[in-house]
Design a protein around this motif. Structure first.
Motif, PDB file in Angstrom:
ATOM      1  N   ALA A 599       0.728  -0.983   0.026  1.00  0.00           N
ATOM      2  CA  ALA A 599      -0.016   0.043  -0.060  1.00  0.00           C
ATOM      3  C   ALA A 599       0.967   1.146   0.017  1.00  0.00           C
ATOM      4  O   ALA A 599       0.459   2.248  -0.691  1.00  0.00           O
ATOM      5  CB  ALA A 599      -0.940  -0.138   1.129  1.00  0.00           C
ATOM      6  N   ILE A 600       1.738   1.126   0.771  1.00  0.00           N
ATOM      7  CA  ILE A 600       2.669   2.248   0.902  1.00  0.00           C
ATOM      8  C   ILE A 600       3.546   2.683  -0.512  1.00  0.00           C
ATOM      9  O   ILE A 600       3.600   3.804  -1.034  1.00  0.00           O
ATOM     10  CB  ILE A 600       4.062   2.303   1.894  1.00  0.00           C
ATOM     11  CG1 ILE A 600       3.333   2.370   3.303  1.00  0.00           C
ATOM     12  CG2 ILE A 600       5.033   3.173   1.941  1.00  0.00           C
ATOM     13  CD1 ILE A 600       4.181   2.072   4.206  1.00  0.00           C
ATOM     14  N   ASP A 601       4.087   1.440  -1.322  1.00  0.00           N
ATOM     15  CA  ASP A 601       4.472   1.516  -2.846  1.00  0.00           C
ATOM     16  C   ASP A 601       3.510   2.071  -3.632  1.00  0.00           C
ATOM     17  O   ASP A 601       3.805   3.109  -4.393  1.00  0.00           O
ATOM     18  CB  ASP A 601       4.929  -0.038  -2.912  1.00  0.00           C
ATOM     19  CG  ASP A 601       6.361  -0.110  -2.642  1.00  0.00           C
ATOM     20  OD1 ASP A 601       7.041   0.754  -2.028  1.00  0.00           O
ATOM     21  OD2 ASP A 601       6.471  -1.127  -2.277  1.00  0.00           O
ATOM     22  N   ASN A 602       2.198   1.745  -3.371  1.00  0.00           N
ATOM     23  CA  ASN A 602       1.267   2.379  -4.414  1.00  0.00           C
ATOM     24  C   ASN A 602       0.703   3.981  -4.163  1.00  0.00           C
ATOM     25  O   ASN A 602       0.738   4.428  -5.004  1.00  0.00           O
ATOM     26  CB  ASN A 602      -0.062   1.403  -4.120  1.00  0.00           C
ATOM     27  CG  ASN A 602       0.288   0.018  -4.832  1.00  0.00           C
ATOM     28  OD1 ASN A 602       0.764  -0.223  -5.674  1.00  0.00           O
ATOM     29  ND2 ASN A 602      -0.867  -0.838  -4.347  1.00  0.00           N
ATOM     30  N   ALA A 603       0.975   4.133  -2.887  1.00  0.00           N
ATOM     31  CA  ALA A 603       0.647   5.501  -2.608  1.00  0.00           C
ATOM     32  C   ALA A 603       1.804   6.404  -3.232  1.00  0.00           C
ATOM     33  O   ALA A 603       1.315   7.731  -3.136  1.00  0.00           O
ATOM     34  CB  ALA A 603       0.588   5.800  -0.987  1.00  0.00           C
ATOM     35  N   GLN A 604       2.936   6.019  -3.521  1.00  0.00           N
ATOM     36  CA  GLN A 604       3.906   6.762  -4.084  1.00  0.00           C
ATOM     37  C   GLN A 604       3.520   7.455  -5.378  1.00  0.00           C
ATOM     38  O   GLN A 604       4.026   8.641  -5.698  1.00  0.00           O
ATOM     39  CB  GLN A 604       5.191   5.949  -4.132  1.00  0.00           C
ATOM     40  CG  GLN A 604       6.313   7.012  -4.641  1.00  0.00           C
ATOM     41  CD  GLN A 604       7.823   6.185  -4.810  1.00  0.00           C
ATOM     42  OE1 GLN A 604       7.579   4.821  -4.471  1.00  0.00           O
ATOM     43  NE2 GLN A 604       8.871   6.628  -4.848  1.00  0.00           N
ATOM     44  N   ARG A 605       2.873   6.786  -6.271  1.00  0.00           N
ATOM     45  CA  ARG A 605       2.131   7.320  -7.399  1.00  0.00           C
ATOM     46  C   ARG A 605       1.046   8.397  -7.192  1.00  0.00           C
ATOM     47  O   ARG A 605       0.771   9.058  -8.114  1.00  0.00           O
ATOM     48  CB  ARG A 605       1.536   5.987  -8.243  1.00  0.00           C
ATOM     49  CG  ARG A 605       2.610   4.699  -8.583  1.00  0.00           C
ATOM     50  CD  ARG A 605       2.106   4.070  -9.411  1.00  0.00           C
ATOM     51  NE  ARG A 605       1.056   3.155  -9.031  1.00  0.00           N
ATOM     52  CZ  ARG A 605       1.384   1.920  -8.569  1.00  0.00           C
ATOM     53  NH1 ARG A 605       2.648   1.389  -8.564  1.00  0.00           N
ATOM     54  NH2 ARG A 605       0.431   1.240  -8.058  1.00  0.00           N
ATOM     55  N   SER A 606       0.364   8.532  -6.247  1.00  0.00           N
ATOM     56  CA  SER A 606      -0.544   9.242  -5.974  1.00  0.00           C
ATOM     57  C   SER A 606      -0.534  10.478  -4.903  1.00  0.00           C
ATOM     58  O   SER A 606      -1.326  11.565  -5.018  1.00  0.00           O
ATOM     59  CB  SER A 606      -2.041   8.494  -5.590  1.00  0.00           C
ATOM     60  OG  SER A 606      -1.674   7.927  -4.539  1.00  0.00           O
ATOM     61  N   LEU A 607       0.514  10.224  -4.063  1.00  0.00           N
ATOM     62  CA  LEU A 607       0.828  11.366  -3.050  1.00  0.00           C
ATOM     63  C   LEU A 607       1.793  12.361  -3.488  1.00  0.00           C
ATOM     64  O   LEU A 607       2.626  11.944  -4.483  1.00  0.00           O
ATOM     65  CB  LEU A 607       1.180  10.675  -1.907  1.00  0.00           C
ATOM     66  CG  LEU A 607       0.257   9.855  -1.051  1.00  0.00           C
ATOM     67  CD1 LEU A 607       1.023   9.345   0.261  1.00  0.00           C
ATOM     68  CD2 LEU A 607      -0.765  10.859  -0.578  1.00  0.00           C
ATOM     69  N   ASP A 608       2.007  13.540  -3.174  1.00  0.00           N
ATOM     70  CA  ASP A 608       2.786  14.299  -3.396  1.00  0.00           C
ATOM     71  C   ASP A 608       4.190  13.899  -2.948  1.00  0.00           C
ATOM     72  O   ASP A 608       4.329  13.402  -1.925  1.00  0.00           O
ATOM     73  CB  ASP A 608       2.415  15.999  -2.335  1.00  0.00           C
ATOM     74  CG  ASP A 608       3.658  16.786  -2.791  1.00  0.00           C
ATOM     75  OD1 ASP A 608       3.765  17.289  -3.843  1.00  0.00           O
ATOM     76  OD2 ASP A 608       4.363  17.008  -1.689  1.00  0.00           O
ATOM     77  N   PRO A 609       4.972  13.990  -3.922  1.00  0.00           N
ATOM     78  CA  PRO A 609       6.614  13.512  -3.645  1.00  0.00           C
ATOM     79  C   PRO A 609       7.096  13.957  -2.524  1.00  0.00           C
ATOM     80  O   PRO A 609       7.702  13.129  -1.479  1.00  0.00           O
ATOM     81  CB  PRO A 609       7.443  13.722  -4.725  1.00  0.00           C
ATOM     82  CG  PRO A 609       6.376  14.150  -5.956  1.00  0.00           C
ATOM     83  CD  PRO A 609       5.242  14.638  -5.113  1.00  0.00           C
ATOM     84  N   LYS A 610       6.831  15.142  -1.873  1.00  0.00           N
ATOM     85  CA  LYS A 610       7.621  15.687  -0.912  1.00  0.00           C
ATOM     86  C   LYS A 610       6.769  14.894   0.278  1.00  0.00           C
ATOM     87  O   LYS A 610       7.524  14.505   1.212  1.00  0.00           O
ATOM     88  CB  LYS A 610       7.413  17.100  -0.707  1.00  0.00           C
ATOM     89  CG  LYS A 610       8.239  17.914   0.510  1.00  0.00           C
ATOM     90  CD  LYS A 610       7.888  19.337   0.418  1.00  0.00           C
ATOM     91  CE  LYS A 610       8.536  19.856   1.698  1.00  0.00           C
ATOM     92  NZ  LYS A 610       8.588  21.353   1.640  1.00  0.00           N
TER      93      LYS A 610
END
Length: 651
Positions: A599-610
């Protein structure tokens, strides 16, 4: 394999036995004199003598002559009242119930001029009128409190339920009276608080009792060894003239002498033995009295057995003290059948061995069924206990007591010989007595003195036997998260209200408030996180207060991610939190941890990078570098086979 024998009713004054009109044996122990009212109360109608219940040293006499003016309904009320009391009522309970009957419905019928009313009219017309009469006022003030009104009203309801179930009176009742379940539901009830033991004292009582039993087994084992070795030596001497000499032979000879004399007469006094016996025994730090206590129980020697039985069975003090041999049976469950393996022990049984009932087939799980009688509720109290040979198991204690008291019972008399807890004492007839005397309704001073000496021996704070039952039920509340239904079953209560009213301790009420507060906190967190943290469907092994499924938290109200004092809302951040932990041997926890990493890896594509780098990269690093490699090989292997729901997206 033996079948369970049906106990025959007590046999006494057969020509005076009053049998129930439906053929039941409810009054099998009640002698009712129905002669003309002329001289003594023994020849007066509506007077009942309970031979099995002693009061003031005499059989309890219950005077119900106030029913005589009720020419048509008096006998029905008389029978219903006796069916409620049962064959062996408690004196105080019987007196209280009789007062409710006299001051309630009988006083009402007298004051309203309804002495000639029959059952048919009573059932159709009288009940609402009776309720109105109970509510009468004088100068704007109720004549009786709501509690008194409710007691008098509900007791009439109980008596008529007994009457309606009797085939003799059933035909006289065209329809059952319509009683309200409770006309005064908001009345205040004064319930006496039942004290419980704190955890520390309860533990010390249990440990002290077990220690005494273990020491007793050891010391009685030494006596038995001396007896057995003497038999071996005697046989050797007869056969080949050889006799073994031992260093303690003089001591053992004295022990054998004392043993043989006491077996002949339990009441023999210590002064009957030579003074040299006391001198020699003193070298071994023992006395004639102590040896007597190993051969025949004394009151103080039975105290640990009584205490552990009361804790294990959750019995009232009077119920456990008055337990009978026939109240204990070994049962094994075969499919839907219960198989009984020993007959009810009787004092005159030719086959009584004094040993615990033996298991017949070790492949079938066995239980000990304790089924003692509780006079106050007029019912037996069935409790099933798994069998083992630990000192605090009722099965072990029952068998050991049978063995210890087997010789003593041969000297005892009817009324005592069938009781489980009997002891040798010079103060009673034949030198044998029990803690409850003959009638089983009163606790003599002997128990109080024996318990006091037990407390003094082990330096225990004051407690009574009455405190063990509420303590046992409080443990049930605590172990099963306040489930009152299970506590009610444990206490053998007919109604849950009894458990709630009398056995919910202050400690349990506090725990309930804590459970309510915890549920409220979890619901509030669920609302604030838009449902991301929802522990309702979590497996039992999970920590429901932890913000991340599968993980545990040392203090969820002291999280670095949430305001202090509030339940942690840091979903997914437990791997990087100093308070977080996880069961490294659990495949289920491993599966949820792997799901969190995904879930953390998938969130990298949708969350603000910072945001992702600042908040979730440290979590991923802890997962990859520390937690996941730390899981056991079995947990990782089996986790791949576990199907879990998708983890919520981190934010």
């Amino acid at each position: 394999m033996a079948t369970k024998k049906k106990r025959s009713p007590t046999n006494f004054v057969r020509d005076k036995i009053h049998q129930g009109t439906d053929g039941s044996a409810d009054h099998a122990n009640v002698r009712i004199i129905q002669a003309v009212a002329r001289t003594p109360y023994e020849e007066t109608p509506f007077v009942v003598v309970f031979p099995a219940v002693m009061h003031g040293g005499k059989p309890f006499v219950l005077d119900l002559q106030f029913l005589m003016p009720l020419t048509k309904i008096g006998r029905a009320l008389f029978d219903g009242h006796l069916r409620k009391l049962g064959s062996r009522p408690n004196f105080k309970t019987a007196t209280n119930y009789t007062k409710r009957l006299r001051n309630g419905i009988v006083e009402f019928l007298n004051s309203e001029g309804l002495l000639e009313i029959g059952l048919d009219k009573f059932c159709s017309d009288i009940i609402p009128h009776f309720e109105t009469w109970l509510n009468q006022q004088k100068d704007g003030v109720s004549r009786w409190s709501e509690s008194t009104r409710a007691e008098n009203y509900l007791y009439v309801k109980t008596v008529f339920e007994k009457i309606a179930s009797d085939s003799h009176w059933k035909s006289s009742i065209p329809q059952r009276p319509r009683f309200k379940s409770n006309p005064w539901p908001h009345r205040t009830r004064s319930v006496k608080k039942k004290e419980i033991l704190d955890d520390d004292l309860a533990t010390r009582i249990r440990v002290a009792s077990i220690d005494e039993i273990v020491d007793l087994v050891r010391r009685r084992g030494e006596i038995q060894r001396i007896i057995e070795e003497d038999e071996v030596d005697s046989n050797s001497k007869k056969n080949d003239g050889y006799h073994t000499l031992r260093r303690d032979r003089e001591y053992e000879k004295i022990v054998l002498d004392i043993y043989r004399e006491i077996l002949k007469s339990p009441t023999i006094h210590s002064d009957c033995f030579p003074d040299t016996y006391r001198y020699i025994l003193s070298k071994y730090n023992t006395t004639i009295s102590e040896i007597r206590g190993l051969i025949f129980p004394r009151p103080e020697g039975l105290v640990p057995f009584v205490l552990l039985m009361a804790l294990a069975l959750s019995y009232n003090a009077s119920t456990v003290l008055d337990a009978r041999l026939g109240d204990f049976t070994v049962v094994r469950e075969l499919s839907s059948y219960l198989v009984f393996f020993n007959d009810e022990p009787q004092p005159d049984d030719e086959n009584e061995s004094g040993d615990a009932p033996e298991a017949v087939d070790d492949d079938i799980e066995a239980d000990l069924l304790a089924n003692a009688f509780k006079p106050r509720s007029h019912k037996r109290q069935p409790v099933y206990i798994p069998i083992d040979n630990e000192p605090d198991n009722p099965y072990f204690m029952y068998g050991y007591l049978l063995n210890w008291t087997s010789n003593l019972r041969s000297f005892s008399y009817f009324g005592v010989s069938d009781k489980l807890f009997i002891f040798s004492t010079p103060k009673s007839k034949n030198g044998i007595s029990s803690f409850t005397g003959l009638d089983g309704t009163a606790t003599p001073q002997g128990w109080a003195d024996a318990l006091r000496r037990f407390r003094e021996r082990h330096d225990l704070e004051h407690f009574t036997l009455d405190m063990l039952r509420p303590t046992s039920l409080d443990v049930t509340f605590e172990e099963f998260n306040g489930d009152i239904r299970l506590a009610s079953i444990q206490g053998n209560h007919t109604h849950i209200d009894t458990t709630s009213r009398s056995y919910r301790s202050d400690a349990e009420k506090k725990r309930q408030y804590e459970r309510l507060g915890a549920v409220h906190s979890r619901r509030d967190r669920w609302r604030k996180t838009d449902g991301k943290i929802d522990p309702r469907d979590h497996p039992e092994e999970f920590d429901v207060d932890c913000a991340t499924p599968g993980w545990t938290c040392a203090d969820p109200y002291d999280s670095p991610y949430t305001t202090k004092g509030e339940l942690c809302e840091g979903y997914g951040r437990c791997p990087a939190c100093p308070l977080g932990g996880v069961n490294l041997n659990s495949p289920l926890s491993c599966a949820y941890t792997l799901g969190l990493l995904e879930a953390i890896d998938n969130a990298q594509r949708s969350l603000d990078p910072k945001t992702w780098l600042q908040r979730w990269l440290p979590v991923k690093q802890r997962l990859v570098e520390k937690w996941i490699p730390s899981f056991s090989e079995r947990a990782i292997r089996e986790a791949k086979q576990v199907d879990i729901p998708p983890m919520p997206r981190p934010e």
